[in-house]
Design an enzyme around this catalytic site. Structure first.
Site, PDB file in Angstrom:
ATOM      1  N   PRO A  65      34.158  28.739  46.403  1.00  0.00           N
ATOM      2  CA  PRO A  65      32.726  28.562  46.150  1.00  0.00           C
ATOM      3  C   PRO A  65      32.470  28.106  44.714  1.00  0.00           C
ATOM      4  O   PRO A  65      33.219  28.468  43.810  1.00  0.00           O
ATOM      5  CB  PRO A  65      32.133  29.968  46.364  1.00  0.00           C
ATOM      6  CG  PRO A  65      33.187  30.769  47.012  1.00  0.00           C
ATOM      7  CD  PRO A  65      34.503  30.123  46.735  1.00  0.00           C
ATOM      8  N   ALA A  93      31.024  30.582  40.939  1.00  0.00           N
ATOM      9  CA  ALA A  93      31.173  31.948  41.449  1.00  0.00           C
ATOM     10  C   ALA A  93      32.215  32.750  40.669  1.00  0.00           C
ATOM     11  O   ALA A  93      32.571  33.844  41.062  1.00  0.00           O
ATOM     12  CB  ALA A  93      31.562  31.887  42.922  1.00  0.00           C
ATOM     13  N   LEU A 137      35.316  31.885  40.344  1.00  0.00           N
ATOM     14  CA  LEU A 137      36.616  31.783  41.006  1.00  0.00           C
ATOM     15  C   LEU A 137      37.377  30.515  40.594  1.00  0.00           C
ATOM     16  O   LEU A 137      38.338  30.120  41.237  1.00  0.00           O
ATOM     17  CB  LEU A 137      36.455  31.842  42.529  1.00  0.00           C
ATOM     18  CG  LEU A 137      35.953  33.192  43.056  1.00  0.00           C
ATOM     19  CD1 LEU A 137      35.680  33.131  44.559  1.00  0.00           C
ATOM     20  CD2 LEU A 137      36.953  34.309  42.762  1.00  0.00           C
ATOM     21  N   GLY A 138      36.923  29.912  39.515  1.00  0.00           N
ATOM     22  CA  GLY A 138      37.704  28.809  38.929  1.00  0.00           C
ATOM     23  C   GLY A 138      37.602  27.490  39.657  1.00  0.00           C
ATOM     24  O   GLY A 138      38.521  26.676  39.584  1.00  0.00           O
ATOM     25  N   SER A 139      36.465  27.235  40.331  1.00  0.00           N
ATOM     26  CA  SER A 139      36.363  25.975  41.083  1.00  0.00           C
ATOM     27  C   SER A 139      36.419  24.760  40.155  1.00  0.00           C
ATOM     28  O   SER A 139      36.996  23.728  40.519  1.00  0.00           O
ATOM     29  CB  SER A 139      35.087  25.941  41.924  1.00  0.00           C
ATOM     30  OG  SER A 139      33.965  25.986  41.086  1.00  0.00           O
ATOM     31  N   ALA A 162      38.003  24.422  37.181  1.00  0.00           N
ATOM     32  CA  ALA A 162      39.377  24.181  36.725  1.00  0.00           C
ATOM     33  C   ALA A 162      40.211  23.652  37.883  1.00  0.00           C
ATOM     34  O   ALA A 162      41.019  22.728  37.717  1.00  0.00           O
ATOM     35  CB  ALA A 162      39.985  25.465  36.190  1.00  0.00           C
ATOM     36  N   ALA A 163      39.997  24.204  39.072  1.00  0.00           N
ATOM     37  CA  ALA A 163      40.767  23.767  40.241  1.00  0.00           C
ATOM     38  C   ALA A 163      40.500  22.283  40.499  1.00  0.00           C
ATOM     39  O   ALA A 163      41.430  21.502  40.726  1.00  0.00           O
ATOM     40  CB  ALA A 163      40.391  24.605  41.465  1.00  0.00           C
ATOM     41  N   ASP A 198      41.552  29.599  33.311  1.00  0.00           N
ATOM     42  CA  ASP A 198      41.360  29.011  34.642  1.00  0.00           C
ATOM     43  C   ASP A 198      42.331  27.868  34.918  1.00  0.00           C
ATOM     44  O   ASP A 198      42.917  27.782  35.997  1.00  0.00           O
ATOM     45  CB  ASP A 198      39.918  28.488  34.796  1.00  0.00           C
ATOM     46  CG  ASP A 198      38.897  29.595  34.724  1.00  0.00           C
ATOM     47  OD1 ASP A 198      39.239  30.693  34.231  1.00  0.00           O
ATOM     48  OD2 ASP A 198      37.755  29.379  35.150  1.00  0.00           O
TER      49      ASP A 198
HETATM   50  C1  MEV Z   1      34.798  33.021  32.750  1.00  0.00           C
HETATM   51  O1  MEV Z   1      35.472  32.857  34.010  1.00  0.00           O
HETATM   52  C2  MEV Z   1      35.517  33.996  31.895  1.00  0.00           C
HETATM   53  C3  MEV Z   1      34.960  34.221  30.509  1.00  0.00           C
HETATM   54  O2  MEV Z   1      35.802  35.174  29.888  1.00  0.00           O
HETATM   55  C4  MEV Z   1      34.901  32.963  29.681  1.00  0.00           C
HETATM   56  C5  MEV Z   1      36.267  32.397  29.355  1.00  0.00           C
HETATM   57  O3  MEV Z   1      37.268  33.118  29.376  1.00  0.00           O
HETATM   58  O4  MEV Z   1      36.287  31.183  29.012  1.00  0.00           O
HETATM   59  C6  MEV Z   1      33.560  34.801  30.559  1.00  0.00           C
END
Ligand code: MEV
Length: 350
Positions: free
Chosen positions: A109, A112, A114-116, A118-119, A161
């Site tokens: 998603p 959310a 969940l790293g969409s 970066a993926a 990510d």
């Molecule tokens: C975001 O998924 C995680 C945070 O720690 C930001 C980051 O690490 O860049 C809030």
């Protein structure tokens, strides 16, 4: 020729937000994947097809037999900004010049935690590099390329990510450095995502949603600056939590791990990144027999519908029961496993 690059979603188990200030964070890959397929296109240029991304809605005005998109395509296409930036980056860095169809299919998603993004960046870069004969198997270079794309879109980004999308497994992030941890076991997790990019959301809010992480990181920074003495204690506690969690995982101590997740949730709440929707989902999971539950990633903003993800650790054999309970809130719930495989590239002759 057809290239398919597949990468996993990421989840931060411990230490989000505090990692921005040099503290340790533990992240892992989930068996939820995004695929980018690149194939030939006679006309040149880039044709992009984005299919079945959960939580990505498009509202139509139906008048008679005609359908008018409510959000114009240019605005909606901002949601795939990472793919466009990845293409631009590869054009500049490596001189690629199009003539491809790019097809993105994702179970991750959007917006959310969940790293969409970066993926999408990692898989797009990997597939295009392979297609254009630029792939030398160097995962470190790929991670760096994708991290540059994330920074170009967001202004700043931690390497978490892109590391997980590239390597899979588990990674420890400390002081901006990434260390892969090879000795931690896969565990079951139930994820609950408040995922509605509400239909009817205007183009401006769509943009805000894209910048949600940045806004949340800024809010935390303001709190840190207002109460620096207090923040330092909370951040040290978060750092210790990550260390204890790694030890608990190594010893397969799931009830200890769950308890640490609950404590981490309390610390995240103290930063103001847990809106009601996510807080309720955490409480429900905790009261439905989860060993532990917490928000993962940046958290959520009440004004954007509390979009974000909660992770819950089920006790042995209880994943499905826990998932049913969490699903009653309307969240998108999935039974998943950690320690998933990183980038996989396949090549098919057409
Ligand atoms: C975001 O998924 C995680 C945070 O720690 C930001 C980051 O690490 O860049 C809030």
């Amino acid at each position: 020729m057809r290239i398919i690059a597949s990468v996993p979603a990421k989840v931060i188990l411990f230490g989000e937000h505090f990692v921005v200030y040099g503290k340790r964070a533990l992240a892992t890959a989930l068996n939820l994947r995004l695929n980018v397929e690149v194939s030939d296109r006679a006309e040149g240029g880039y044709q992009l097809n984005v299919e079945n991304i959960p939580s990505f809605g498009l509202q139509m005005e139906l008048t008679g037999t005609k359908a008018q998109p409510f959000i114009d395509y240019e605005q909606a296409s901002r949601a795939i900004v990472y793919i466009r930036y990845a293409i631009r980056y590869l054009e500049r860095m490596y001189g690629i010049d199009g003539g491809v169809v790019i097809r993105v299919r994702s179970d991750i998603p959007l917006s959310a935690g969940l790293g969409s993004s970066a993926a999408a960046s990692v898989a797009t870069i990997a597939a295009l590099k392979r297609y254009f004969g630029l792939w030398n198997g160097d995962l470190e270079e790929l991670r760096e390329d994708a991290h540059n794309v994330e920074k170009a879109v967001q202004g700043s980004a931690s390497p978490t990510d892109t590391a997980i999308s590239t390597y899979g497994g588990y990674v420890l992030i400390e002081g901006g450095e990434v260390e892969r941890l090879y000795d931690l076991p896969a565990i079951d997790l139930v994820t609950g995502t408040i995922c509605s990019i509400p239909l009817g959301i205007g183009p401006e809010q769509l943009d805000e949603l894209r910048l949600k992480t940045r806004k949340l990181v800024e809010n935390v920074k303001a709190r840190k600056e207002a109460f620096s003495g207090v923040f330092e204690h909370i951040a040290s506690a978060a750092d210790a939590l990550t260390e204890e969690a790694i030890a608990a995982l190594r010893h397969h101590d799931l009830s200890g791990l769950g308890c640490l997740m609950n404590i981490n949730q309390g610390l995240l709440d103290s930063l103001g990144v847990v809106p009601r929707q996510l807080s309720e989902l955490v409480k429900l999971a905790q009261e439905s027999g989860a060993l532990g539950a917490k928000v993962t990633g940046a958290g959520g903003l009440a004004e954007l519908g509390g979009t974000g993800t909660v992770i819950a650790l089920p006790s042995a054999g209880q994943s499905y029961k826990l998932a049913i309970a969490m699903g009653l809130t309307g969240a998108l719930v999935r039974n998943l496993k950690t320690n998933a495989e990183g980038l996989v590239i396949e090549e098919e002759p057409v």
